[in-house]
Scaffold this active site. Structure first.
Site, PDB file in Angstrom:
ATOM      1  N   CYS A 183       0.721  -1.115   0.145  1.00 27.64           N
ATOM      2  CA  CYS A 183       0.078  -0.136  -0.025  1.00 27.64           C
ATOM      3  C   CYS A 183       0.998   1.437   0.095  1.00 27.64           C
ATOM      4  O   CYS A 183       0.750   2.154  -0.850  1.00 27.64           O
ATOM      5  CB  CYS A 183      -1.176   0.033   1.283  1.00 27.64           C
TER       6      CYS A 183
HETATM    7  N1  LIG Z   1      -4.492  -4.118   5.095  1.00 22.15           N
HETATM    8  C1  LIG Z   1      -4.074  -3.597   4.192  1.00 22.15           C
HETATM    9  O1  LIG Z   1      -4.358  -2.228   3.933  1.00 22.15           O
HETATM   10  C2  LIG Z   1      -3.008  -4.171   2.985  1.00 22.15           C
HETATM   11  C3  LIG Z   1      -2.664  -3.499   1.897  1.00 22.15           C
HETATM   12  C4  LIG Z   1      -1.982  -4.067   0.901  1.00 22.15           C
HETATM   13  C5  LIG Z   1      -1.453  -5.484   1.159  1.00 22.15           C
HETATM   14  N2  LIG Z   1      -2.210  -5.968   2.180  1.00 22.15           N
HETATM   15  C6  LIG Z   1      -1.674  -7.539   2.111  1.00 22.15           C
HETATM   16  O2  LIG Z   1      -2.873  -8.368   1.864  1.00 22.15           O
HETATM   17  C7  LIG Z   1      -2.648  -9.449   3.123  1.00 22.15           C
HETATM   18  C8  LIG Z   1      -3.703  -9.547   3.648  1.00 22.15           C
HETATM   19  O3  LIG Z   1      -4.014  -8.380   4.528  1.00 22.15           O
HETATM   20  P1  LIG Z   1      -5.161  -8.061   5.318  1.00 22.15           P
HETATM   21  O4  LIG Z   1      -5.018  -6.530   6.032  1.00 22.15           O
HETATM   22  O5  LIG Z   1      -6.399  -8.504   4.857  1.00 22.15           O
HETATM   23  O6  LIG Z   1      -4.818  -8.958   6.754  1.00 22.15           O
HETATM   24  P2  LIG Z   1      -5.679  -9.695   7.755  1.00 22.15           P
HETATM   25  O7  LIG Z   1      -6.879  -8.946   7.855  1.00 22.15           O
HETATM   26  O8  LIG Z   1      -5.004 -10.059   8.981  1.00 22.15           O
HETATM   27  O9  LIG Z   1      -6.418 -11.132   7.130  1.00 22.15           O
HETATM   28  C9  LIG Z   1      -5.759 -12.243   6.860  1.00 22.15           C
HETATM   29  C10 LIG Z   1      -6.300 -13.290   6.331  1.00 22.15           C
HETATM   30  O10 LIG Z   1      -5.568 -14.367   6.029  1.00 22.15           O
HETATM   31  C11 LIG Z   1      -5.975 -15.675   6.679  1.00 22.15           C
HETATM   32  N3  LIG Z   1      -4.915 -16.323   7.290  1.00 22.15           N
HETATM   33  C12 LIG Z   1      -4.118 -15.893   8.213  1.00 22.15           C
HETATM   34  N4  LIG Z   1      -3.113 -17.075   8.463  1.00 22.15           N
HETATM   35  C13 LIG Z   1      -3.672 -18.058   7.901  1.00 22.15           C
HETATM   36  C14 LIG Z   1      -3.237 -19.312   7.475  1.00 22.15           C
HETATM   37  N5  LIG Z   1      -2.093 -19.881   8.136  1.00 22.15           N
HETATM   38  N6  LIG Z   1      -4.085 -20.157   6.678  1.00 22.15           N
HETATM   39  C15 LIG Z   1      -5.110 -19.760   6.045  1.00 22.15           C
HETATM   40  N7  LIG Z   1      -5.498 -18.454   6.355  1.00 22.15           N
HETATM   41  C16 LIG Z   1      -4.703 -17.733   7.190  1.00 22.15           C
HETATM   42  C17 LIG Z   1      -6.904 -14.929   7.937  1.00 22.15           C
HETATM   43  O11 LIG Z   1      -7.817 -15.951   8.265  1.00 22.15           O
HETATM   44  P3  LIG Z   1      -8.414 -15.923   9.591  1.00 22.15           P
HETATM   45  O12 LIG Z   1      -9.208 -14.536   9.915  1.00 22.15           O
HETATM   46  O13 LIG Z   1      -9.199 -17.165   9.878  1.00 22.15           O
HETATM   47  O14 LIG Z   1      -7.310 -15.781  10.776  1.00 22.15           O
HETATM   48  C18 LIG Z   1      -7.536 -13.773   7.172  1.00 22.15           C
HETATM   49  O15 LIG Z   1      -8.487 -14.188   6.226  1.00 22.15           O
HETATM   50  C19 LIG Z   1      -1.314  -9.329   3.816  1.00 22.15           C
HETATM   51  O16 LIG Z   1      -0.346  -9.983   3.064  1.00 22.15           O
HETATM   52  C20 LIG Z   1      -1.124  -7.861   3.670  1.00 22.15           C
HETATM   53  O17 LIG Z   1       0.264  -7.532   3.865  1.00 22.15           O
HETATM   54  C21 LIG Z   1      -2.847  -5.558   3.198  1.00 22.15           C
END
Ligand SMILES: NC(=O)c1ccc[n+]([C@@H]2O[C@H](COP(=O)([O-])OP(=O)(O)OC[C@H]3O[C@@H](n4cnc5c(N)ncnc54)[C@H](OP(=O)(O)O)[C@@H]3O)[C@@H](O)[C@H]2O)c1
Length: 347
Positions: free
Chosen positions: A151
């Site tokens: 981001c």
């Molecule tokens: N947030 C942002 O602004 C943003 C921006 C750009 C990129 N990203 C990237 O996008 C990705 C997701 O970010 P997010 O903010 O959505 O994170 P998040 O809210 O923490 O969500 C993570 C997701 O991954 C799942 N997960 C975690 N560990 C797992 C495992 N071992 N096996 C299967 N599922 C698993 C979680 O499931 P549960 O809910 O069941 O734990 C949840 O659905 C990350 O790599 C992040 O760096 C995020």
């Protein structure tokens, strides 16, 4: 009209939720597989009630065999190191993968490993494309593995690309002061992200050591064909979504502000999702929230020959899931704006 069978892995996180918000109204998408870390099949409406009325498949624990049978294109909205548990096999099966994590963003495994963890499939780094359409649109077409940008890097690279492409920057003079809302850290609970810690508070973190710094440096170096260093200080701001990056950079030449402005207009003239604001206007997170827009304003500080660029995105949309759908549209040969051009500014 035929539809593409799509899976979202990590659907219960913020990026997953945003993917759903955009993809449920995509006319060429059939969402056929949803998964996360959950133990048993669960309706999506249980975690995100706004989707309760829709006829969506339940989300379940990831099952590798089922996953491959159910979809052709996968959005991986998983933490880094978790994505790469699935990418090599999906890639070998010929699936199309848009990975929102950092696992495949770097050209060199060594840089990834210095900032994240050991890589398990570094051979795929040369197969990926860095999914920033405004820079790599042609390279994205026909690829099977898109590394969706971070981001902060999205806001900074788009804020600086016209200058770097023309090699107008004094090397190593970029200073980035950026602020992100709390959703940037994901949905998993953390002590420093609970409401009283964030509300009425504002602080810098990971000063000159954030993982997005080498990502910005890689891409800005590609643009100017010379290794470039960036000083990057991120801040956690007391709102949910949005990034505002204020960027300071020295220019080699004594260019007039109007000339620089023309370069920005010309660079982005055909870009549907980058909005260069009129001189004297600057973006705010509030006006891009929920949209796939990166809004950019510039100001020349003549006394020090410093250009100040202000760039705003929604970290979950242009900074993550909106950009992922933009990449999907390019990969599939759909209009790049499908499902993205009518996203309302969220209140
Ligand atoms: N947030 C942002 O602004 C943003 C921006 C750009 C990129 N990203 C990237 O996008 C990705 C997701 O970010 P997010 O903010 O959505 O994170 P998040 O809210 O923490 O969500 C993570 C997701 O991954 C799942 N997960 C975690 N560990 C797992 C495992 N071992 N096996 C299967 N599922 C698993 C979680 O499931 P549960 O809910 O069941 O734990 C949840 O659905 C990350 O790599 C992040 O760096 C995020």
């Amino acid at each position: 009209m035929s539809k593409v069978k799509v899976g979202i892995i990590g659907v219960s996180g913020y990026a997953g939720e945003e993917l759903l918000r955009i993809l449920v109204s995509h006319p060429r998408v059939e969402i056929t597989y949803l998964a996360a870390k959950i133990e048993e099949d669960t309706p999506v409406g249980k975690i995100f009630p706004q989707f309760s009325a829709l006829d969506l498949v339940c989300y379940s624990r990831i099952d590798r065999e089922e996953m491959s049978q159910k979809a052709e294109v996968f959005f991986l909205a998983l933490p880094h190191a978790v994505s790469m548990q699935f990418v090599p096999e999906l890639y070998a099966e010929g699936k199309t993968i848009i990975d929102l994590s950092a696992d495949y963003r770097f050209d060199q495994a060594e840089i990834y490993e210095n900032h994240y963890v050991k890589h398990n499939s570094s051979h795929l780094l040369k197969e990926k494309v860095y999914g920033l359409p405004e820079i790599y649109r042609e390279e994205i077409r026909g690829k099977k593995l898109v590394a969706n940008p971070g981001c902060y890097p999205t806001s900074v690279i788009l804020g600086l690309a016209p200058l770097f492409r023309e090699k107008l920057i004094v090397p190593d003079t970029v200073i980035v002061d950026a602020k992100s809302g709390a959703s940037g850290a994901g949905r998993n609970p953390r002590m420093d992200l609970v409401y009283p810690e964030i509300n009425e508070n504002f602080r810098a973190y990971a000063i000159a050591s954030h993982r997005h710094q080498p990502e910005m440096e890689q891409e800005l170096s590609h643009l100017c064909e010379k290794e470039t260093k960036v000083i990057f200080v991120p801040h956690l701001a007391p709102y949910n979504r949005g990034i505002l990056a204020t960027i300071y950079v020295k220019l080699k030449e004594n260019l007039a502000e109007a000339e620089i402005y023309q370069k920005y207009l010309s660079f982005y003239k055909r870009e549907p999702f980058v909005k260069v604001l009129p001189l004297g206007e600057f973006p705010a997170v509030k006006y891009v929230r929920g949209t796939n827009i990166c809004a950019v304003g510039i100001k020349m500080e003549r006394r020090t020959n410093t250009l100040i660029v202000v760039s705003a995105i929604d970290n979950l949309t242009k900074g993550a899931s909106g950009q992922a759908v933009q990449n999907f549209n390019i990969l599939m040969g759909f209009s790049e704006e499908t499902s993205l051009d009518n996203l309302p500014v969220l209140p």
